[in-house]
Design a protein around this motif. Structure first.
Motif, mmCIF file in Angstrom:
data_model
loop_
_atom_site.group_PDB
_atom_site.id
_atom_site.type_symbol
_atom_site.label_atom_id
_atom_site.label_comp_id
_atom_site.label_asym_id
_atom_site.label_seq_id
_atom_site.Cartn_x
_atom_site.Cartn_y
_atom_site.Cartn_z
ATOM 1 N N THR A 63 0.815 -1.213 0.000
ATOM 2 C CA THR A 63 0.000 0.000 0.000
ATOM 3 C C THR A 63 0.850 1.266 0.000
ATOM 4 N N VAL A 64 1.932 1.272 0.772
ATOM 5 C CA VAL A 64 2.768 2.474 0.852
ATOM 6 C C VAL A 64 3.441 2.765 -0.491
ATOM 7 N N PHE A 65 3.995 1.756 -1.134
ATOM 8 C CA PHE A 65 4.756 1.981 -2.373
ATOM 9 C C PHE A 65 3.901 2.619 -3.468
ATOM 10 N N PRO A 66 2.738 2.068 -3.800
ATOM 11 C CA PRO A 66 1.927 2.721 -4.843
ATOM 12 C C PRO A 66 1.351 4.069 -4.413
ATOM 13 N N LEU A 67 1.022 4.241 -3.128
ATOM 14 C CA LEU A 67 0.531 5.539 -2.669
ATOM 15 C C LEU A 67 1.601 6.610 -2.832
ATOM 16 N N ALA A 68 2.847 6.250 -2.540
ATOM 17 C CA ALA A 68 3.944 7.213 -2.633
ATOM 18 C C ALA A 68 4.393 7.441 -4.070
ATOM 19 N N LEU A 69 4.206 6.439 -4.929
ATOM 20 C CA LEU A 69 4.673 6.537 -6.313
ATOM 21 C C LEU A 69 3.621 7.119 -7.250
ATOM 22 N N ARG A 70 2.422 7.285 -6.748
ATOM 23 C CA ARG A 70 1.306 7.687 -7.613
ATOM 24 C C ARG A 70 1.462 9.120 -8.141
ATOM 25 N N ASP A 71 1.151 9.284 -9.405
ATOM 26 C CA ASP A 71 1.106 10.593 -10.070
ATOM 27 C C ASP A 71 2.445 11.320 -10.096
ATOM 28 N N LEU A 72 3.544 10.572 -10.162
ATOM 29 C CA LEU A 72 4.860 11.229 -10.209
ATOM 30 C C LEU A 72 5.270 11.615 -11.623
ATOM 31 N N GLY A 73 4.623 11.041 -12.637
ATOM 32 C CA GLY A 73 4.940 11.411 -14.011
ATOM 33 C C GLY A 73 6.400 11.198 -14.356
ATOM 34 N N ARG A 74 7.070 12.255 -14.817
ATOM 35 C CA ARG A 74 8.468 12.141 -15.253
ATOM 36 C C ARG A 74 9.417 11.812 -14.097
ATOM 37 N N PHE A 75 8.933 11.918 -12.855
ATOM 38 C CA PHE A 75 9.778 11.613 -11.702
ATOM 39 C C PHE A 75 9.598 10.173 -11.215
ATOM 40 N N THR A 76 8.901 9.334 -11.989
ATOM 41 C CA THR A 76 8.563 7.993 -11.516
ATOM 42 C C THR A 76 9.799 7.164 -11.173
ATOM 43 N N LYS A 77 10.757 7.055 -12.104
ATOM 44 C CA LYS A 77 11.950 6.233 -11.840
ATOM 45 C C LYS A 77 12.776 6.815 -10.703
#
Length: 402
Positions: A332-346
């Motif tokens: 749950t934490v990983f996708p919540l924190a990674l959500r909507d990062l766009g070009r900053f995803t990696k």
């Protein structure tokens, strides 16, 4: 990202699931090694937990290089590279037995940590963006089953070669040279696998063509995205309590003079698998990812308090129950924190991976408290960790300043 068929997604998840199993195994050897190295190198309990520090410190030191490598060569090639690094780490561990060098043994674990950093960064990002953001926790939970069964299986496999009652460091050679050879073969297989390169929404946009509807693309720096860096702190505490529950239970059982202490990690693992199955069946249909995180943190707080007040022979089974509480923290934490990062995803994924250093810090504090007091009291370190995770679920993951 092009649309993928359901059949293809299932195939890719099976392949990545195998990678999660390898990752779980490479981390799971630590749980067996804690009581093993105490005898092999005549160490105190706190010192033996340095094997966690050696492994997980690499997550901080290699996180940024991992992001750079991931961006340059992509997901599949990064996964492939991580297996060759894993092979090097396993080889060093085997070689350390010939010189009886604890320092070389720790360095081998550090190299494994480098490989785990790159592999964790790659496969968690891959699974998160391989479908709907709302069901990311479900996919990661499925992967977590493979991860944790392999983590516990590491103790079972190592028990075939390493006897905790008759410790001989020379017994490391055969299993770890063999595992190194297998890692090389798997790396080659991944190189020729059908895994495609995928990307998160807005991730491939150049600065002149950014999709402004993606939250991360409206920012000039990852430090302007609080749900990301607060998420990295959440990962710190998540991995810390997870590794304490999985990595200490064998040692706790040994300290209580219980029969076959190397088998107790399975109890925690079964607890985690049960929690993962709940996540697969309930998220997102009946529970949101955030609600799942709240439930697990509250369960962790209550279970830890009970651990501190009951008899030790009962408390060890409650340590296993922490597996249920910990099961849905990462998914749950990983996708919540990674959500909507766009070009900053990696880059954001690498920031989150840095939080895995909690797997080095909290177990080391746990080992110190176990030496100073006893194992049962040492589990109190989990309470502040769960409290922060509760804060992230209720507040931190929702922060979206303009």
């Amino acid at each position: 990202m092009k649309t993928l068929s359901t059949a293809n997604v299932r195939l890719y998840l099976i392949i990545i699931g195998c990678m999660y199993a390898v990752l779980g195994f490479s981390i799971g050897i630590n749980a067996y090694f804690i009581p093993f190295v105490q005898e092999a190198f005549t160490l105190k309990t706190a010192t033996s937990y340095l094997i966690m520090t050696a492994t997980f410190s690499a997550y901080v030191l290699f996180a940024i290089p991992s992001a750079m490598l991931l961006k340059k060569i992509g997901y599949r090639n990064s996964i492939c590279t991580s297996f060759f690094i894993l092979a090097s780490g396993f080889t060093l561990i085997a070689f350390s037995s010939q010189s009886a060098s604890f320092e070389l043994f720790l360095f081998g674990l550090f190299v494994l940590g480098i490989a785990q950093t790159l592999l964790t960064d790659s496969i968690n990002s891959y699974v998160t963006i391989l479908g709907s953001p709302e069901s990311a926790a479900k996919r990661i939970s499925i992967m977590g089953i493979a991860d944790k069964l392999a983590l516990a299986g590491a103790s079972f496999i190592l028990a075939l070669f390493l006897d905790l009652k008759n410790v001989d460091i020379n017994h490391l050679k055969i299993p770890f040279y063999s595992i190194a050879a297998i890692a090389v073969l798997v790396g080659v297989a991944i190189y020729f696998s059908p895994l495609p390169e995928i990307s998160a929404p807005g991730e491939d946009s150049e600065s002149s063509e950014l999709d402004a509807s993606v939250y991360g693309n409206t920012k000039s720096s990852i430090f302007q995205i609080p749900h990301l860096y607060l998420g990295a702190i959440a990962i710190f505490f998540d991995v810390g309590v997870e590794i304490i529950a999985l990595g200490s239970i064998n040692d706790y059982a040994k300290s209580l003079n219980l029969e076959h202490p190397e088998h107790y990690v399975w109890y925690t693992t079964f607890g985690m698998v049960f929690g993962y199955l709940c996540g697969v069946s309930l998220i997102p249909k009946r529970l949101s990812q955030r609600q799942g995180l709240v439930i697990c943190t509250l369960l962790g707080i209550v279970t830890t308090i009970v651990i501190l007040v009951v008899e030790p022979i009962i408390s060890i089974y409650l340590v296993a129950a922490l597996g249920v509480a910990n099961s849905l923290l990462w998914p749950t934490v990983f996708p919540l924190a990674l959500r909507d990062l766009g070009r900053f995803t990696k880059k954001g994924a690498s920031v989150l991976v840095m939080g895995i250093i909690g797997g080095a810090v909290l177990p080391l504090i746990f080992g110190y408290l176990a030496d100073l007091y006893e194992h049962q009291i040492a589990y109190s370190i989990c309470i502040p960790a769960y409290l922060y995770l509760l804060f992230y679920a209720l507040i931190g993951s929702k922060l979206r300043p303009h």
